[in-house]
Every structure is written in C-alpha cells, then in structure tokens.
Write an enzyme that holds these catalytic residues in place. Structure first.
Site, PDB file in Angstrom:
ATOM      1  CE1 TYR A  83      20.744 -64.886  66.831  1.00  0.00           C
ATOM      2  CE2 TYR A  83      22.821 -66.047  67.401  1.00  0.00           C
ATOM      3  CZ  TYR A  83      22.155 -65.222  66.670  1.00  0.00           C
ATOM      4  OH  TYR A  83      22.768 -64.499  65.625  1.00  0.00           O
ATOM      5  CG  PHE A 135      22.227 -73.423  38.456  1.00  0.00           C
ATOM      6  CD1 PHE A 135      21.375 -73.683  37.419  1.00  0.00           C
ATOM      7  CD2 PHE A 135      22.157 -72.628  39.468  1.00  0.00           C
ATOM      8  CE1 PHE A 135      20.010 -73.265  37.761  1.00  0.00           C
ATOM      9  CE2 PHE A 135      20.851 -72.165  39.839  1.00  0.00           C
ATOM     10  CZ  PHE A 135      19.793 -72.506  38.936  1.00  0.00           C
ATOM     11  CB  THR A 136      21.613 -68.563  36.712  1.00  0.00           C
ATOM     12  OG1 THR A 136      20.713 -69.640  37.473  1.00  0.00           O
ATOM     13  CG2 THR A 136      21.029 -68.980  35.397  1.00  0.00           C
ATOM     14  CG  ASP A 226      24.488 -77.586  42.959  1.00  0.00           C
ATOM     15  OD1 ASP A 226      23.534 -78.249  43.596  1.00  0.00           O
ATOM     16  OD2 ASP A 226      24.308 -76.774  42.181  1.00  0.00           O
ATOM     17  CE  LYS A 269      16.183 -75.882  43.182  1.00  0.00           C
ATOM     18  NZ  LYS A 269      16.819 -74.712  43.660  1.00  0.00           N
ATOM     19  NE  ARG A 393      16.796 -71.351  33.493  1.00  0.00           N
ATOM     20  CZ  ARG A 393      17.110 -70.915  34.773  1.00  0.00           C
ATOM     21  NH1 ARG A 393      17.344 -71.775  35.661  1.00  0.00           N
ATOM     22  NH2 ARG A 393      17.437 -69.576  35.066  1.00  0.00           N
ATOM     23  CG  PHE A 460      17.072 -65.767  34.644  1.00  0.00           C
ATOM     24  CD1 PHE A 460      18.285 -65.903  35.308  1.00  0.00           C
ATOM     25  CD2 PHE A 460      16.456 -66.606  35.593  1.00  0.00           C
ATOM     26  CE1 PHE A 460      18.946 -66.364  36.161  1.00  0.00           C
ATOM     27  CE2 PHE A 460      16.815 -67.255  36.790  1.00  0.00           C
ATOM     28  CZ  PHE A 460      18.220 -67.086  37.162  1.00  0.00           C
TER      29      PHE A 460
HETATM   30  N1  PM9 Z   1      17.376 -73.579  41.251  1.00  0.00           N
HETATM   31  C1  PM9 Z   1      15.563 -73.458  39.985  1.00  0.00           C
HETATM   32  O1  PM9 Z   1      14.517 -73.064  39.690  1.00  0.00           O
HETATM   33  C2  PM9 Z   1      15.698 -71.590  41.622  1.00  0.00           C
HETATM   34  C3  PM9 Z   1      16.295 -70.557  41.174  1.00  0.00           C
HETATM   35  S1  PM9 Z   1      17.216 -70.146  39.864  1.00  0.00           S
HETATM   36  C4  PM9 Z   1      15.824 -70.123  38.752  1.00  0.00           C
HETATM   37  O2  PM9 Z   1      15.960 -74.378  39.256  1.00  0.00           O
HETATM   38  C5  PM9 Z   1      21.076 -75.574  41.516  1.00  0.00           C
HETATM   39  C6  PM9 Z   1      21.449 -76.704  40.674  1.00  0.00           C
HETATM   40  C7  PM9 Z   1      19.930 -75.098  41.429  1.00  0.00           C
HETATM   41  C8  PM9 Z   1      19.587 -73.967  42.092  1.00  0.00           C
HETATM   42  C9  PM9 Z   1      18.426 -73.026  42.341  1.00  0.00           C
HETATM   43  C10 PM9 Z   1      20.798 -73.385  43.017  1.00  0.00           C
HETATM   44  C11 PM9 Z   1      20.429 -72.320  43.993  1.00  0.00           C
HETATM   45  C12 PM9 Z   1      21.844 -74.092  42.987  1.00  0.00           C
HETATM   46  N2  PM9 Z   1      22.083 -75.175  42.393  1.00  0.00           N
HETATM   47  O3  PM9 Z   1      17.517 -71.226  44.824  1.00  0.00           O
HETATM   48  O4  PM9 Z   1      19.338 -70.511  46.035  1.00  0.00           O
HETATM   49  O5  PM9 Z   1      18.848 -75.618  40.772  1.00  0.00           O
HETATM   50  O6  PM9 Z   1      18.201 -72.267  46.799  1.00  0.00           O
HETATM   51  O7  PM9 Z   1      19.717 -72.464  45.029  1.00  0.00           O
HETATM   52  C13 PM9 Z   1      16.387 -72.838  40.899  1.00  0.00           C
HETATM   53  P1  PM9 Z   1      18.683 -71.638  45.583  1.00  0.00           P
END
Ligand code: PM9
Length: 469
Positions: A83, A135-136, A226, A269, A393, A460
């Site tokens: 843990y 970014f969303t 980011d 990523k 997008r 979305f």
């Molecule tokens: N990005 C993408 O497909 C996954 C979910 S949104 C459609 O591009 C940036 C630049 C991203 C991102 C996620 C996140 C959030 C933060 N910054 O999905 O929570 O492209 O791991 O990261 C997506 P998490």
C-alpha cells in the site's frame, strides 16, 4: 554508418521503419455495413458510444491505446503492491526526475487527476489562466477551481492552413495584455501545452518557452506545462529549430521543462502506458498541497490511483518513449497518412502535427453549418463507410459558455484521426485514407446531425445525435 535520420538523404529513396517488431497480435475485423448502421444509430452517432468490438480500425485516440513493449510487460510482473512506499513508485520518481528534471513527483490515476490537483492547489476564485489554446479537461478543471481560461495562442493556430512551423506558440503580447487588464496577482500561472492537442498537435518552440519564462519571471507568474505530448514537441524542435538538430529528444525535453515550474501528465500518451498520470513540481509548498489532496481524491501519495505494476510499466515507458527513433517513426507514420490525404486534396490541418490527422470539416462539408456539427457528421460517416473510429474536435468538444449557455463556436471544426503508438501498420493507414476519400466523394449528398441529448460537463463524451434527413 547510416541511421534513421540520414538514410533518406544518402540514398534518395530509402524508407524509414518502426524500431520494433511484432510478437503478439490482437485480431480485428470489419462488421457489415448493415451492422455498422445499427451500431452507429445505437451509439447516437457519437463514436465515444460505440462498442469497440464494432470498430475495425480504432483511431479514436492515442490515449491509453499504445502497445507496450516486452520490457514493459516484464516490468508488470515486478509489481510491488505494498500500500505504501512501493519500490515501483521510486523507480517512477527516478524516471520523471531524470527525463523531465522536476523535483517532487505525485502519481495520479491519469492526466485529469493531476489537472484537478494543480488547479485546486494554485487557482483561487476570480483568477485568470492564460493558455495556448484550451483543452477540454484542463479548462474544465480550471473553471471548477474558480478560474477563467483565456486563450493566448498565436492567431495562426486558429487557421487550419497557415504554414507556421510552431503554431502552438504563446503570443506573449496577449499575455501582457491580460496582465495589464486583470493584474499579475490574479494570474496564478500560464498553462503551457506542448504539443497543442486542439490546434492539431502543433508544437511550441524552445525560443517561445524561453521568452515566456523570462516575461513571467518579470511579473512573478509561474509557468506550468501540460507535458502529455512533449516528446513529440521535442521532435519538432529537433527537426525545425536552429541549434537543436544535433541534440537528442531527451536533451531537448530537459531544457524545455527547465523553463517551467512543473508539469501535469497524461502518461497514457507519450509515456506508452494504458493507464496512469503524474504531477511534478519544483516548489515544495505546491508539492505539499498536492500531496495533501492526492490522498483525498486519488490514493496514497506513493501510488495515486495506480497499481505498483502500472507504475513499473510507466517508469520503463518514460525511458522508451523518449528515444529518438521511436518518436521519429511515430510522427512519420502520422505524416504518411497526411500525405495520402493531401495527394487527394482532402482538406486537413497543416502542417501535420504529432499525434493525429485533423480533417478540416468546415472545408470538407462547406454546406453543413456549425450548429449541425460537421465534424461529428464526418466521424459518423467515416465509421459508416469502413468501421474506422475517429473523434469530433469542434463545436461539440468546445461545449457551452458557462455564462451565456450558448454553444462556443471554435474557429477550428476538426475531425481527429488519432494514431495510437506502435499499434497499426502503414497498410491500416492506406485503408483509412481510402475510406476518407470515399466519404469525401459523397460529401455533397451528406447532411448534418441534430443533438438530442447533452450532459452538463464534457458533452462530447456522451452527447447523442440523430441524422438530419
Ligand atoms: N486527451 C485525447 O484523446 C483523452 C481524453 S479527451 C478526449 O486526446 C491533454 C493535452 C490531453 C488529455 C487527454 C489530458 C487528460 C490532458 N491534456 O485523459 O485524463 O490530450 O489521462 O488526460 C485525450 P487523461
């Protein structure tokens, strides 16, 4: 001796190839047109609502969809599932400190967990957060913390065909204007992303990062990064910016991060894992705040929502993902697809970015107005044609203005065809390009969509649509 960078120059026509070979495969197949029509209707014409078994080539996202290496899988067997104080956490901490150069590391379950922590730690109600395009999830966490996001990316980023080589750059004059308007004391940090996802995977130059740092220092404003696709950003700097051709991606990454106070990361990523994220900061007080919160929302500060085995795969993925030959082949595969489309005059965002092809739905379907969702329509039509899954997008992703309740109409109305890392071959890219061509050939008779359900946040992901005919 020739290497992947010099082979083409030496011999005229010599191709690059991926720096890996395949040792395990996952069978895929295309269901029939009638089955796809039913699946699309059942999913409300939203590709996020499709079952993956109904998808043939899945280019929804490059997030968590990478193929892990044999080294990463063997790392999974070395999970220390204690843990507290798992040895895998220390391996992860060491990898982030080595390659990104930050001091304090807080693991999270994925990127938005880290966005939540940094937004809550730094933003107070009424603050403004300038950033190089929204970014969303990032913007939503900034808003939920009481802040207002202000777009300070250069104007060229909003033009899908402007050839600027660093369309992700911050327009520092826009930051200065914001400081003048609201005061530096109401700007906790600049939110800098490299590359810029919503702008088509476009990079930020080293010079821009350096100048931004210098200006922010003069105003006492922090810069947070980011870092989700920073390896790709570093590749573009190596390729395009004077003085960096002989530097490795790892060296470029370290220099870039040195101009920032910390970073949040979706490790799904660049870092080549299926789940995971992290926050890394230099300021011990910010680290303490984030550690206080991580135990409330994610898990103990030495696992943050990840299993020990996940952290081990991530530590290995950090080191693998930053290798020059890996990043070069990844971006070149994206470009391969882009070239096929450009050769057929299919309108795409240019220059081609790091992780995806962004089809310009406004030019693809000039007869479909933005409130009939042209990029959502294109994603649906591509799926209907060949079972290829892509993502909207545009106006759907942009959501509604929280004050007026109106749709936000972004200049860019794009359908993203995203390439997972180490997963598909060039033959898959050929199939995708040919399907897009078929959809393009039928564009004049294609009608838009009507939105029939919309959730409050990040619509979305779950919105539903009907065909407009
Ligand atoms: N990005 C993408 O497909 C996954 C979910 S949104 C459609 O591009 C940036 C630049 C991203 C991102 C996620 C996140 C959030 C933060 N910054 O999905 O929570 O492209 O791991 O990261 C997506 P998490």
């Amino acid at each position: 001796m020739s290497d992947i960078k010099t082979m083409g120059q030496q011999f005229g026509r010599r191709s690059w190839a991926e720096p890996w070979k395949i040792k395990m495969v996952e069978p895929i197949h295309m269901i029939t047109r009638a089955e796809r029509e039913k699946a699309a209707a059942d999913a409300g014409y939203n590709t996020f609502l499709l079952r993956s078994e109904d998808v043939y080539i899945d280019l929804l996202t490059d997030s968590g969809t990478s193929a892990m290496s044999d080294r990463q899988w063997s790392g999974m067997m070395m999970g220390d599932e204690a843990y507290a104080g798992s040895r895998n956490f220390y391996n992860l901490e060491n990898a982030i400190q080595t390659y990104y150069g930050y001091k304090h590391i807080i693991p999270t379950h994925q990127g938005r967990g880290a966005e939540h922590l940094i937004s809550q730690a730094l933003i107070k109600k009424g603050d403004y957060i300038p950033g190089n395009m929204y970014f969303t999830t990032t913007r939503l966490h900034q808003e939920l913390a009481g802040g207002t996001f202000v777009d300070v990316i250069i104007d060229q980023a909003h033009d899908p065909i402007d050839p600027h080589l660093f369309k992700g750059n911050v327009d520092i004059d826009k930051v200065k204007a914001l400081v003048k308007k609201v005061g530096a004391e109401n700007i906790p940090y600049v939110s800098l992303a490299g590359t810029v996802n919503m702008a088509g995977g476009q990079p930020v130059s080293m010079q821009n990062a350096r100048e931004l740092r210098a200006y922010c220092d003069s105003q006492g404003i922090a810069v947070y990064l980011d870092a989700t696709r920073m390896y790709e950003n570093a590749f573009f700097i190596q390729e395009r910016e004077e003085g960096y051709a002989e530097k490795s991606i790892a060296e470029i990454l370290l220099e870039f991060c040195s101009y920032t106070d910390g970073a949040w990361m979706s490790a799904k990523k660049d870092n080549l894992v299926n789940i995971g994220g992290w926050l890394a900061v230099n300021d011990p007080k910010v680290a303490e705040q984030a550690r206080t919160m991580v135990v409330v929302y994610e898990g103990l500060h030495t696992y943050g929502g990840m299993a020990g085995r996940d952290m081990e795969a991530l530590a290995i993925g950090i080191a693998e993902g930053v290798q020059d030959d890996h990043v070069a082949s990844r971006v070149r595969q994206v470009r391969y697809l882009g070239k096929l489309l450009l050769d057929w005059d299919i309108p795409i965002m240019q220059p081609v970015g790091g992780h995806a092809i962004f089809v310009d739905a406004k030019r693809f379907y000039p007869h479909i107005p933005q409130d009939q969702f042209p990029s959502q329509t294109l994603a649906a039509q591509l799926y209907l044609d060949s079972g290829v899954r892509s993502m909207e997008r545009g106006v759907v992703s942009a959501g509604r203005n929280p004050e007026t309740g109106e749709h936000r109409y972004p200049a860019l109305e794009l359908t993203r065809i995203t390439i997972p890392r180490r997963v598909y071959t060039q033959a898959h890219m050929d199939v995708v390009a040919e399907s897009l061509k078929a959809v393009y050939d039928q564009r004049d008779s294609t009608k838009g969509l009507k939105m029939v359900y919309e959730p409050e946040y990040l619509r979305f992901f779950q919105a539903r649509f009907e065909l407009l005919d």
